[in-house]
Design a protein around this motif. Structure first.
Motif, PDB file in Angstrom:
ATOM      1  N   MET A 168      46.014  48.751  47.530  1.00  0.00           N
ATOM      2  CA  MET A 168      45.623  49.695  48.566  1.00  0.00           C
ATOM      3  C   MET A 168      44.970  50.933  47.974  1.00  0.00           C
ATOM      4  SD  MET A 168      46.737  52.783  50.090  1.00  0.00           S
ATOM      5  CE  MET A 168      48.468  52.864  49.689  1.00  0.00           C
ATOM      6  N   VAL A 169      45.565  51.493  46.917  1.00  0.00           N
ATOM      7  CA  VAL A 169      45.008  52.712  46.315  1.00  0.00           C
ATOM      8  C   VAL A 169      43.648  52.420  45.681  1.00  0.00           C
ATOM      9  CG1 VAL A 169      45.373  54.431  44.502  1.00  0.00           C
ATOM     10  CG2 VAL A 169      47.274  53.742  45.965  1.00  0.00           C
ATOM     11  N   ALA A 170      43.529  51.302  44.958  1.00  0.00           N
ATOM     12  CA  ALA A 170      42.248  50.965  44.331  1.00  0.00           C
ATOM     13  C   ALA A 170      41.164  50.747  45.377  1.00  0.00           C
ATOM     14  CB  ALA A 170      42.414  49.717  43.466  1.00  0.00           C
ATOM     15  N   GLU A 171      41.508  50.105  46.484  1.00  0.00           N
ATOM     16  CA  GLU A 171      40.512  49.867  47.534  1.00  0.00           C
ATOM     17  C   GLU A 171      40.061  51.167  48.185  1.00  0.00           C
ATOM     18  OE1 GLU A 171      40.082  47.245  51.668  1.00  0.00           O
ATOM     19  OE2 GLU A 171      41.883  47.112  50.405  1.00  0.00           O
ATOM     20  N   GLN A 172      41.005  52.061  48.456  1.00  0.00           N
ATOM     21  CA  GLN A 172      40.620  53.320  49.088  1.00  0.00           C
ATOM     22  C   GLN A 172      39.796  54.196  48.145  1.00  0.00           C
ATOM     23  OE1 GLN A 172      43.614  55.511  51.111  1.00  0.00           O
ATOM     24  NE2 GLN A 172      44.498  53.732  52.144  1.00  0.00           N
ATOM     25  N   LEU A 173      40.119  54.169  46.848  1.00  0.00           N
ATOM     26  CA  LEU A 173      39.320  54.947  45.906  1.00  0.00           C
ATOM     27  C   LEU A 173      37.907  54.382  45.768  1.00  0.00           C
ATOM     28  CD1 LEU A 173      41.906  55.704  43.060  1.00  0.00           C
ATOM     29  CD2 LEU A 173      41.068  57.253  44.829  1.00  0.00           C
ATOM     30  N   GLU A 174      37.769  53.065  45.840  1.00  0.00           N
ATOM     31  CA  GLU A 174      36.438  52.474  45.785  1.00  0.00           C
ATOM     32  C   GLU A 174      35.620  52.857  46.999  1.00  0.00           C
ATOM     33  OE1 GLU A 174      36.375  48.323  45.128  1.00  0.00           O
ATOM     34  OE2 GLU A 174      37.508  48.414  43.260  1.00  0.00           O
ATOM     35  N   THR A 175      36.237  52.889  48.171  1.00  0.00           N
ATOM     36  CA  THR A 175      35.501  53.292  49.365  1.00  0.00           C
ATOM     37  C   THR A 175      35.093  54.765  49.305  1.00  0.00           C
ATOM     38  OG1 THR A 175      37.600  53.768  50.487  1.00  0.00           O
ATOM     39  CG2 THR A 175      36.656  51.575  50.776  1.00  0.00           C
ATOM     40  N   ARG A 176      35.792  55.557  48.510  1.00  0.00           N
ATOM     41  CA  ARG A 176      35.438  56.972  48.370  1.00  0.00           C
ATOM     42  C   ARG A 176      34.445  57.214  47.233  1.00  0.00           C
ATOM     43  NH1 ARG A 176      39.363  60.645  50.707  1.00  0.00           N
ATOM     44  NH2 ARG A 176      40.941  59.477  51.888  1.00  0.00           N
ATOM     45  N   GLY A 177      33.995  56.161  46.577  1.00  0.00           N
ATOM     46  CA  GLY A 177      32.948  56.304  45.582  1.00  0.00           C
ATOM     47  C   GLY A 177      33.408  56.290  44.140  1.00  0.00           C
ATOM     48  N   PHE A 178      34.692  56.073  43.869  1.00  0.00           N
ATOM     49  CA  PHE A 178      35.191  56.082  42.497  1.00  0.00           C
ATOM     50  C   PHE A 178      35.205  54.653  41.943  1.00  0.00           C
ATOM     51  CE2 PHE A 178      37.138  59.681  44.683  1.00  0.00           C
ATOM     52  CZ  PHE A 178      36.826  60.726  43.830  1.00  0.00           C
ATOM     53  N   ALA A 179      34.979  54.526  40.650  1.00  0.00           N
ATOM     54  CA  ALA A 179      35.013  53.225  39.979  1.00  0.00           C
ATOM     55  C   ALA A 179      36.451  52.945  39.575  1.00  0.00           C
ATOM     56  CB  ALA A 179      34.089  53.222  38.769  1.00  0.00           C
ATOM     57  N   ALA A 180      37.166  52.177  40.389  1.00  0.00           N
ATOM     58  CA  ALA A 180      38.591  51.912  40.173  1.00  0.00           C
ATOM     59  C   ALA A 180      38.830  50.414  40.204  1.00  0.00           C
ATOM     60  CB  ALA A 180      39.444  52.611  41.235  1.00  0.00           C
ATOM     61  N   ALA A 181      39.933  49.999  39.580  1.00  0.00           N
ATOM     62  CA  ALA A 181      40.333  48.590  39.545  1.00  0.00           C
ATOM     63  C   ALA A 181      41.846  48.521  39.418  1.00  0.00           C
ATOM     64  CB  ALA A 181      39.666  47.850  38.388  1.00  0.00           C
ATOM     65  N   PRO A 182      42.491  47.533  40.072  1.00  0.00           N
ATOM     66  CA  PRO A 182      43.951  47.387  39.964  1.00  0.00           C
ATOM     67  C   PRO A 182      44.342  46.448  38.834  1.00  0.00           C
ATOM     68  CG  PRO A 182      43.143  45.974  41.714  1.00  0.00           C
ATOM     69  CD  PRO A 182      41.926  46.670  41.133  1.00  0.00           C
ATOM     70  N   VAL A 183      45.552  46.623  38.330  1.00  0.00           N
ATOM     71  CA  VAL A 183      46.147  45.738  37.326  1.00  0.00           C
ATOM     72  C   VAL A 183      47.620  45.569  37.693  1.00  0.00           C
ATOM     73  CG1 VAL A 183      46.817  45.462  34.913  1.00  0.00           C
ATOM     74  CG2 VAL A 183      44.574  46.370  35.462  1.00  0.00           C
ATOM     75  N   HIS A 184      47.997  44.327  38.013  1.00  0.00           N
ATOM     76  CA  HIS A 184      49.394  44.038  38.331  1.00  0.00           C
ATOM     77  C   HIS A 184      49.644  42.562  38.127  1.00  0.00           C
ATOM     78  CE1 HIS A 184      47.940  42.444  42.171  1.00  0.00           C
ATOM     79  NE2 HIS A 184      47.286  43.568  42.338  1.00  0.00           N
TER      80      HIS A 184
ATOM     81  N   GLY B  13      45.302  37.157  38.108  1.00  0.00           N
ATOM     82  CA  GLY B  13      45.215  36.233  36.993  1.00  0.00           C
ATOM     83  C   GLY B  13      45.014  36.965  35.681  1.00  0.00           C
ATOM     84  N   GLN B  14      45.326  36.277  34.579  1.00  0.00           N
ATOM     85  CA  GLN B  14      45.201  36.925  33.285  1.00  0.00           C
ATOM     86  C   GLN B  14      43.761  37.307  32.992  1.00  0.00           C
ATOM     87  OE1 GLN B  14      47.613  37.933  31.474  1.00  0.00           O
ATOM     88  NE2 GLN B  14      46.326  38.747  29.828  1.00  0.00           N
ATOM     89  N   GLY B  15      42.811  36.502  33.419  1.00  0.00           N
ATOM     90  CA  GLY B  15      41.404  36.856  33.214  1.00  0.00           C
ATOM     91  C   GLY B  15      41.014  38.113  33.951  1.00  0.00           C
ATOM     92  N   GLN B  16      41.519  38.284  35.160  1.00  0.00           N
ATOM     93  CA  GLN B  16      41.218  39.488  35.933  1.00  0.00           C
ATOM     94  C   GLN B  16      41.881  40.714  35.319  1.00  0.00           C
ATOM     95  OE1 GLN B  16      42.706  38.152  39.702  1.00  0.00           O
ATOM     96  NE2 GLN B  16      40.713  37.389  40.367  1.00  0.00           N
ATOM     97  N   ARG B  17      43.095  40.564  34.796  1.00  0.00           N
ATOM     98  CA  ARG B  17      43.769  41.703  34.168  1.00  0.00           C
ATOM     99  C   ARG B  17      43.045  42.144  32.903  1.00  0.00           C
ATOM    100  NH1 ARG B  17      49.971  39.590  34.290  1.00  0.00           N
ATOM    101  NH2 ARG B  17      50.291  41.376  32.923  1.00  0.00           N
TER     102      ARG B  17
END
Length: 575
Positions: free
Chosen positions: A231-247, A251-255
């Motif tokens: 949720m936080v990463a998505e809202q920051l992206e909509t506000r123009g920031f380059a963000a990405a989640p890690v949890h 998948g390991q490739g995405q992390r």
């Protein structure tokens, strides 16, 4: 301090704050003791057990850099990757294995990994492994290693469980502390800490303004749950920031893609759970935001330890909600901090702009002129041959799937559940009545389409049923044709309807039937009571009480009356 003891083959318990170089404290003695690789030596001589995959990658990179001149063969094994590359590397020969407990035991069970020649064992972030429930796996791994070994434990915090584990498996260990027993936060003057009491709905707005502070570099935002990260990463992206989640649901490739993009500067905001709070050593991390209050003082120390590493300065901001004040007070007392009563803060509070050097008039959306980061999509996902199904999917992949054009499918138009070229109910009934006199032979099979046509409910009048049948009787026959029946069963059903079930001939319906078979009886709807005022009493229950009725006594009156009653004397027991 630990290097002389480790080089002397003594068991060591190392405790130091994050960012002080614990990896090299055990990595250099391990590589020095193993020496240069040999062709006839394929089994590992050193083993490093870590709790998370990200920490395994970090330790492997540090050991490869430290053993570059020696040519030491270092292999990292962890879940999420394919087995084949790791098995092939083990067959070729390795000197040091860095891995998580689960994958290590899997390789041992498949007889691809032999720990019989391991001479040095290191447990990195041992307290975290105990928190994640890895103690049984660690004990199994220790039993697979020869008793004549050197064992070292390293962590920033040292709870009582680690001390008990050391007494059980270490041989006269030396406890080395790089600082006093006071809280780690006291030894972190280079980190500027802020603790604010905020409202849940205003957190994202404060973070958006914080990310526009002067001199801000890479930023890590820690959340409590995986859903909060997304949720936080998505809202920051909509506000123009380059963000990405890690949890853990990714998948390991995405992390690894998100971590590489963060290290390379393609994104500047990494939103993660505590899975990234250990071992992530990235330069230029200037700000750490605790979006959710940490669970305990250990999580707080490791979170803010991602900044201010190796003598650098950093800023740590912690958000505390009203219901989390009790938890924060426990953390504050354990670490001897000065934030027992966090300041009530909102996104428009003046001290937010003053303490974090945010320009006045900054809004919660990044201006287009400052959006210079390439973003997560600029970093390619490495094909790791991940085992199992991918438990997460990026939002852009979901969007591509939703906007994918649909293929045209050939459909046959139906009417009332049947194809247009199929005969109608009237035709079916006429055909059925005409075949009553000639039932089918026993060996003749009835097709599926015929069964479906005969089991169909018809609301149309059937006038060609018999010579003496009226239209109303035809309607009754058509309505009672829900059950599946063959031509012989239809004749029996017709006789049953005409006899009305008791042998008497059924009389036509008394109502007036029109030529089209529709009944014109008036439909009477109940009268609706609409009060003229919403406060009007429509119904009032009658008062059934009379003047002769007695008022029921209260419970207190009954107890008082019971106490005033004389108690009967107890009768003596006989015999």
């Amino acid at each position: 301090m630990a290097l002389p003891l480790a080089l002397g083959s003594q068991d060591v318990i190392g405790q130091a704050r994050t960012g002080t170089g614990k990896t090299y404290a055990f990595g250099i003695p391990m590589l020095q003791r193993i020496g240069k690789p040999r062709k006839n030596r394929k089994k590992p001589r050193g083993l490093v057990v870590v709790p998370t995959r990200e920490l395994a990658l970090q330790v492997t990179e540090d050991l490869v850099a430290a053993g570059g001149k020696l040519g030491s063969r270092v292999l990292s094994v962890y879940g999420g990757r394919a087995y084949e590359p790791q098995v092939e590397a083990l067959r070729t020969g390795v000197d040091v294995v860095v891995g998580t407990p689960g994958r290590l035991l899997d390789l041992v069970k498949q007889k691809h990994l032999d720990l019989g020649q391991t001479a040095m064992l290191v447990l990195d972030e041992a307290d975290r492994m105990l928190d994640l429930g890895f103690l049984p796996d660690i004990e199994r791994i220790i039993k697979l290693i020869p008793s004549e070994r050197q064992t070292m434990l390293f962590s920033a915090t040292m709870p009582g469980e680690i001390v008990a584990l050391a007494r059980k498996y270490l041989n006269r260990p030396t406890h080395v502390r790089a600082e006093s027993t006071q809280a780690e936060a006291e030894a972190k003057p280079e980190i500027e800490q802020h603790v604010w009491r905020v409202h849940r709905m205003d957190k994202i707005e404060i973070v958006a303004r914080l990310l526009q502070a002067e001199g801000r570099g890479l930023t890590m935002v820690f959340c409590e749950t995986k859903r909060a990260c997304d949720m936080v990463a998505e809202q920051l992206e909509t506000r123009g920031f380059a963000a990405a989640p890690v949890h853990g649901d990714l998948g390991q490739g995405q992390r690894e893609q998100a971590l590489r993009a963060f290290k390379n500067g393609k994104i500047d905001v990494l939103v993660a759970t505590d899975v990234a709070a250990r071992g992530i050593d990235i330069d230029d991390v200037t700000h750490v935001v605790n979006y959710d209050c940490p669970q305990d003082e250990k999580a707080y120390v490791h979170r803010i330890g991602r900044t201010g590493r190796a003598g650098r300065t950093g800023t740590a901001v912690t958000f505390v909600e009203w219901e989390e004040l009790t938890r924060w007070k426990v953390i504050n007392n354990s670490l001897n901090l000065d934030f027992a009563e966090p300041v009530e803060t909102y996104s428009t509070s003046p001290h937010v702009f003053a303490e974090l050097t945010i320009p006045e008039g900054t809004k919660g959306v990044l201006p287009h002129a400052r959006r210079s980061r390439a973003g997560l999509s600029a970093e390619k996902i490495e094909d790791l041959g991940e085992t199992g199904r991918s438990r997460g999917r990026r939002r852009d992949e979901r969007d591509d799937r939703e906007t994918r054009p649909r293929r045209d499918r050939q459909r046959r138009r139906t009417r009332g559940g049947r194809f247009e070229d199929a005969p109608t109910d009237a035709e079916s009934a006429a055909e059925e009545s005409s075949t009553q006199s000639a039932p089918p032979a026993p060996e003749q099979e009835v097709s599926v389409m015929d069964k479906r046509r005969r089991s169909r409910v018809s609301e149309e009048p059937v006038t060609a049923v018999g010579d003496d049948a009226s239209p109303a009787v035809g309607i009754a026959i058509a309505r009672r044709s829900r059950v599946r029946r063959t031509a012989g069963a239809a004749e029996a059903a017709l006789a049953d309807v005409l006899s009305d079930g008791d042998g008497r001939e059924a009389e036509p319906y008394a109502g007036s039937a029109e030529p089209d078979g529709q009944d014109e009886r008036p439909v009477v709807e109940p009268e609706r009571i609409v009060p003229s005022s919403p406060f009007m009493v429509i119904f009032k229950s009658p008062d059934l009480a009379t003047d002769d009725d007695e008022i029921a006594p209260s419970a207190a009156t009954e107890r008082a009356a019971q106490r005033r009653r004389p108690q009967r004397p107890r009768q003596p027991r006989r015999g």
